[in-house]
Design a protein around this motif. Structure first.
Motif, PDB file in Angstrom:
ATOM      1  N   SER A  37       0.829  -1.204   0.000  1.00  0.00           N
ATOM      2  CA  SER A  37       0.000   0.000   0.000  1.00  0.00           C
ATOM      3  C   SER A  37       0.862   1.253   0.000  1.00  0.00           C
ATOM      4  O   SER A  37       0.371   2.359  -0.248  1.00  0.00           O
ATOM      5  CB  SER A  37      -0.936   0.003   1.219  1.00  0.00           C
ATOM      6  OG  SER A  37      -0.200   0.195   2.424  1.00  0.00           O
ATOM      7  N   GLN A  38       2.163   1.110   0.271  1.00  0.00           N
ATOM      8  CA  GLN A  38       3.068   2.239   0.334  1.00  0.00           C
ATOM      9  C   GLN A  38       4.223   2.145  -0.670  1.00  0.00           C
ATOM     10  O   GLN A  38       4.726   3.158  -1.120  1.00  0.00           O
ATOM     11  CB  GLN A  38       3.667   2.351   1.747  1.00  0.00           C
ATOM     12  CG  GLN A  38       2.652   2.619   2.838  1.00  0.00           C
ATOM     13  CD  GLN A  38       1.999   3.981   2.689  1.00  0.00           C
ATOM     14  OE1 GLN A  38       2.653   4.954   2.328  1.00  0.00           O
ATOM     15  NE2 GLN A  38       0.701   4.042   2.945  1.00  0.00           N
ATOM     16  N   PHE A  39       4.639   0.939  -0.999  1.00  0.00           N
ATOM     17  CA  PHE A  39       5.792   0.754  -1.870  1.00  0.00           C
ATOM     18  C   PHE A  39       5.436  -0.108  -3.073  1.00  0.00           C
ATOM     19  O   PHE A  39       4.437  -0.824  -3.058  1.00  0.00           O
ATOM     20  CB  PHE A  39       6.946   0.078  -1.105  1.00  0.00           C
ATOM     21  CG  PHE A  39       7.355   0.789   0.147  1.00  0.00           C
ATOM     22  CD1 PHE A  39       7.952   2.040   0.093  1.00  0.00           C
ATOM     23  CD2 PHE A  39       7.147   0.207   1.387  1.00  0.00           C
ATOM     24  CE1 PHE A  39       8.326   2.691   1.247  1.00  0.00           C
ATOM     25  CE2 PHE A  39       7.531   0.852   2.546  1.00  0.00           C
ATOM     26  CZ  PHE A  39       8.121   2.104   2.479  1.00  0.00           C
ATOM     27  N   SER A  40       6.297  -0.085  -4.071  1.00  0.00           N
ATOM     28  CA  SER A  40       6.115  -0.967  -5.209  1.00  0.00           C
ATOM     29  C   SER A  40       6.462  -2.388  -4.815  1.00  0.00           C
ATOM     30  O   SER A  40       7.153  -2.633  -3.817  1.00  0.00           O
ATOM     31  CB  SER A  40       7.015  -0.526  -6.376  1.00  0.00           C
ATOM     32  OG  SER A  40       8.388  -0.778  -6.063  1.00  0.00           O
ATOM     33  N   ALA A  41       5.994  -3.343  -5.613  1.00  0.00           N
ATOM     34  CA  ALA A  41       6.254  -4.745  -5.319  1.00  0.00           C
ATOM     35  C   ALA A  41       7.746  -5.053  -5.341  1.00  0.00           C
ATOM     36  O   ALA A  41       8.254  -5.810  -4.506  1.00  0.00           O
ATOM     37  CB  ALA A  41       5.520  -5.630  -6.335  1.00  0.00           C
ATOM     38  N   VAL A  42       8.465  -4.448  -6.285  1.00  0.00           N
ATOM     39  CA  VAL A  42       9.901  -4.723  -6.417  1.00  0.00           C
ATOM     40  C   VAL A  42      10.666  -4.190  -5.213  1.00  0.00           C
ATOM     41  O   VAL A  42      11.543  -4.869  -4.670  1.00  0.00           O
ATOM     42  CB  VAL A  42      10.457  -4.112  -7.717  1.00  0.00           C
ATOM     43  CG1 VAL A  42      11.975  -4.289  -7.787  1.00  0.00           C
ATOM     44  CG2 VAL A  42       9.799  -4.762  -8.925  1.00  0.00           C
ATOM     45  N   PHE A  43      10.339  -2.985  -4.755  1.00  0.00           N
ATOM     46  CA  PHE A  43      11.054  -2.435  -3.603  1.00  0.00           C
ATOM     47  C   PHE A  43      10.730  -3.204  -2.335  1.00  0.00           C
ATOM     48  O   PHE A  43      11.627  -3.501  -1.529  1.00  0.00           O
ATOM     49  CB  PHE A  43      10.714  -0.956  -3.404  1.00  0.00           C
ATOM     50  CG  PHE A  43      11.431  -0.343  -2.225  1.00  0.00           C
ATOM     51  CD1 PHE A  43      12.780  -0.033  -2.306  1.00  0.00           C
ATOM     52  CD2 PHE A  43      10.762  -0.104  -1.027  1.00  0.00           C
ATOM     53  CE1 PHE A  43      13.460   0.505  -1.225  1.00  0.00           C
ATOM     54  CE2 PHE A  43      11.428   0.440   0.060  1.00  0.00           C
ATOM     55  CZ  PHE A  43      12.787   0.752  -0.045  1.00  0.00           C
ATOM     56  N   ALA A  44       9.463  -3.547  -2.135  1.00  0.00           N
ATOM     57  CA  ALA A  44       9.077  -4.290  -0.940  1.00  0.00           C
ATOM     58  C   ALA A  44       9.783  -5.641  -0.887  1.00  0.00           C
ATOM     59  O   ALA A  44      10.191  -6.113   0.182  1.00  0.00           O
ATOM     60  CB  ALA A  44       7.565  -4.496  -0.909  1.00  0.00           C
ATOM     61  N   THR A  45       9.951  -6.261  -2.051  1.00  0.00           N
ATOM     62  CA  THR A  45      10.621  -7.561  -2.118  1.00  0.00           C
ATOM     63  C   THR A  45      12.118  -7.435  -1.887  1.00  0.00           C
ATOM     64  O   THR A  45      12.711  -8.163  -1.077  1.00  0.00           O
ATOM     65  CB  THR A  45      10.378  -8.218  -3.489  1.00  0.00           C
ATOM     66  OG1 THR A  45       8.974  -8.425  -3.668  1.00  0.00           O
ATOM     67  CG2 THR A  45      11.104  -9.559  -3.592  1.00  0.00           C
ATOM     68  N   SER A  46      12.742  -6.508  -2.603  1.00  0.00           N
ATOM     69  CA  SER A  46      14.203  -6.398  -2.550  1.00  0.00           C
ATOM     70  C   SER A  46      14.698  -5.822  -1.228  1.00  0.00           C
ATOM     71  O   SER A  46      15.732  -6.261  -0.707  1.00  0.00           O
ATOM     72  CB  SER A  46      14.706  -5.544  -3.720  1.00  0.00           C
ATOM     73  OG  SER A  46      14.096  -4.258  -3.718  1.00  0.00           O
ATOM     74  N   ALA A  47      13.972  -4.882  -0.656  1.00  0.00           N
ATOM     75  CA  ALA A  47      14.425  -4.260   0.587  1.00  0.00           C
ATOM     76  C   ALA A  47      14.463  -5.258   1.734  1.00  0.00           C
ATOM     77  O   ALA A  47      15.416  -5.301   2.511  1.00  0.00           O
ATOM     78  CB  ALA A  47      13.513  -3.080   0.944  1.00  0.00           C
ATOM     79  N   ARG A  48      13.445  -6.092   1.846  1.00  0.00           N
ATOM     80  CA  ARG A  48      13.449  -7.067   2.942  1.00  0.00           C
ATOM     81  C   ARG A  48      14.507  -8.138   2.715  1.00  0.00           C
ATOM     82  O   ARG A  48      15.058  -8.677   3.687  1.00  0.00           O
ATOM     83  CB  ARG A  48      12.069  -7.679   3.128  1.00  0.00           C
ATOM     84  CG  ARG A  48      11.549  -8.543   1.991  1.00  0.00           C
ATOM     85  CD  ARG A  48      10.153  -9.040   2.338  1.00  0.00           C
ATOM     86  NE  ARG A  48       9.585  -9.870   1.292  1.00  0.00           N
ATOM     87  CZ  ARG A  48       8.366 -10.399   1.364  1.00  0.00           C
ATOM     88  NH1 ARG A  48       7.611 -10.181   2.431  1.00  0.00           N
ATOM     89  NH2 ARG A  48       7.891 -11.150   0.384  1.00  0.00           N
ATOM     90  N   ALA A  49      14.821  -8.428   1.444  1.00  0.00           N
ATOM     91  CA  ALA A  49      15.876  -9.406   1.160  1.00  0.00           C
ATOM     92  C   ALA A  49      17.239  -8.844   1.553  1.00  0.00           C
ATOM     93  O   ALA A  49      18.104  -9.582   2.047  1.00  0.00           O
ATOM     94  CB  ALA A  49      15.869  -9.774  -0.317  1.00  0.00           C
ATOM     95  N   VAL A  50      17.435  -7.545   1.353  1.00  0.00           N
ATOM     96  CA  VAL A  50      18.702  -6.911   1.724  1.00  0.00           C
ATOM     97  C   VAL A  50      18.883  -6.940   3.243  1.00  0.00           C
ATOM     98  O   VAL A  50      19.979  -7.230   3.746  1.00  0.00           O
ATOM     99  CB  VAL A  50      18.753  -5.464   1.195  1.00  0.00           C
ATOM    100  CG1 VAL A  50      19.942  -4.714   1.784  1.00  0.00           C
ATOM    101  CG2 VAL A  50      18.840  -5.466  -0.325  1.00  0.00           C
ATOM    102  N   ILE A  51      17.823  -6.638   3.972  1.00  0.00           N
ATOM    103  CA  ILE A  51      17.895  -6.692   5.431  1.00  0.00           C
ATOM    104  C   ILE A  51      18.263  -8.106   5.885  1.00  0.00           C
ATOM    105  O   ILE A  51      19.121  -8.305   6.753  1.00  0.00           O
ATOM    106  CB  ILE A  51      16.552  -6.258   6.055  1.00  0.00           C
ATOM    107  CG1 ILE A  51      16.271  -4.792   5.734  1.00  0.00           C
ATOM    108  CG2 ILE A  51      16.571  -6.478   7.568  1.00  0.00           C
ATOM    109  CD1 ILE A  51      14.885  -4.330   6.136  1.00  0.00           C
TER     110      ILE A  51
END
Length: 230
Positions: A37-51
């Motif tokens: 609801s706040q981020f794109s699907a790609v950012f939501a996926t990649s950001a949590r993978a980086v963490i």
């Protein structure tokens, strides 16, 4: 401790870890619904993978784990694509148009799909009754998805297709992960898979994050997470 007692203790420990895994997994779809609801699907996926990759790297470094062999890196690539990239991305894309509760039913196919992938990958031969009930469960979920279609026709919506793709990706990744974990260890396999995907996921997070930094949410969306997820 005799062999029977040891086996019982190991089985109980496995059930406890499994229950905790199910509990943690149950939060995945609702919280992902809030994220999209706040981020794109790609950012939501990649950001949590980086963490996850950062935590994995620290764990592997502190505990001084041995590097996987070349053959194991190839197999870890399959795992990374399935559970670090494929499943999170496809479920996130699906959740952009479907509810978390609807998605949970579709993703409920995952245990059966994983069992099928594991039997194929491990060259196992389950009894016919296994295939009968697996097919019946898959057909039930497909019919449910079609009957829930927003168009009120017996068709699958794009969101459902993304969710089915997520189930296939995760099943392949989990099946391969189960085999590799016998060689590297369970948590080690997860950590190496996250670390292997880090360059790609980090690049995606950086590129998409720079475009979306202005959309960083305040506390409001998180207070409304329950209604957003339904």
């Amino acid at each position: 401790m005799n062999r029977k007692t040891r086996a019982t203790s190991t089985g109980s420990t496995g059930l406890i870890w499994g229950a905790l895994g199910v509990l943690g997994f149950s939060l995945t779809l609702p919280m992902t619904k809030v994220a999209v609801s706040q981020f794109s699907a790609v950012f939501a996926t990649s950001a949590r993978a980086v963490i996850g990759a950062v935590l994995a790297a620290l764990t592997l470094l502190v505990l001084r784990q041995t590097l996987p062999s070349r053959r194991q890196w190839v197999r870890l690539t399959v795992i990374s694509f399935g559970v670090v990239l494929g499943f999170p991305l496809f479920t996130t894309l699906g959740l952009t148009t479907t509810s978390a509760s609807h998605s949970a039913v579709v993703v409920g196919l995952l245990p059966a799909a994983t069992a099928v992938a594991a039997s194929i990958r491990g060259h196992e031969h389950p009894r016919p009754v296994f295939w009968v009930f697996t097919a019946a469960g898959a057909l039930t979920v497909v019919m449910f998805s079609m009957m829930q279609s927003a168009s009120m026709h017996l068709v699958l919506e794009p969101g459902d297709l993304w969710l089915f793709a997520a189930v296939v990706a995760a099943a392949v990744g989990y099946a391969e992960g189960g085999l590799v974990s016998r060689e590297l260890g369970a948590w080690q396999t997860i950590c190496w898979a996250l670390l292997l995907a880090a360059p790609v996921m980090g690049t995606l997070a950086l590129v998409t994050g720079l475009r979306e930094i202005h959309t960083l949410p305040g506390p409001g969306p998180w207070r409304r997470w329950a209604t957003s997820a339904s």
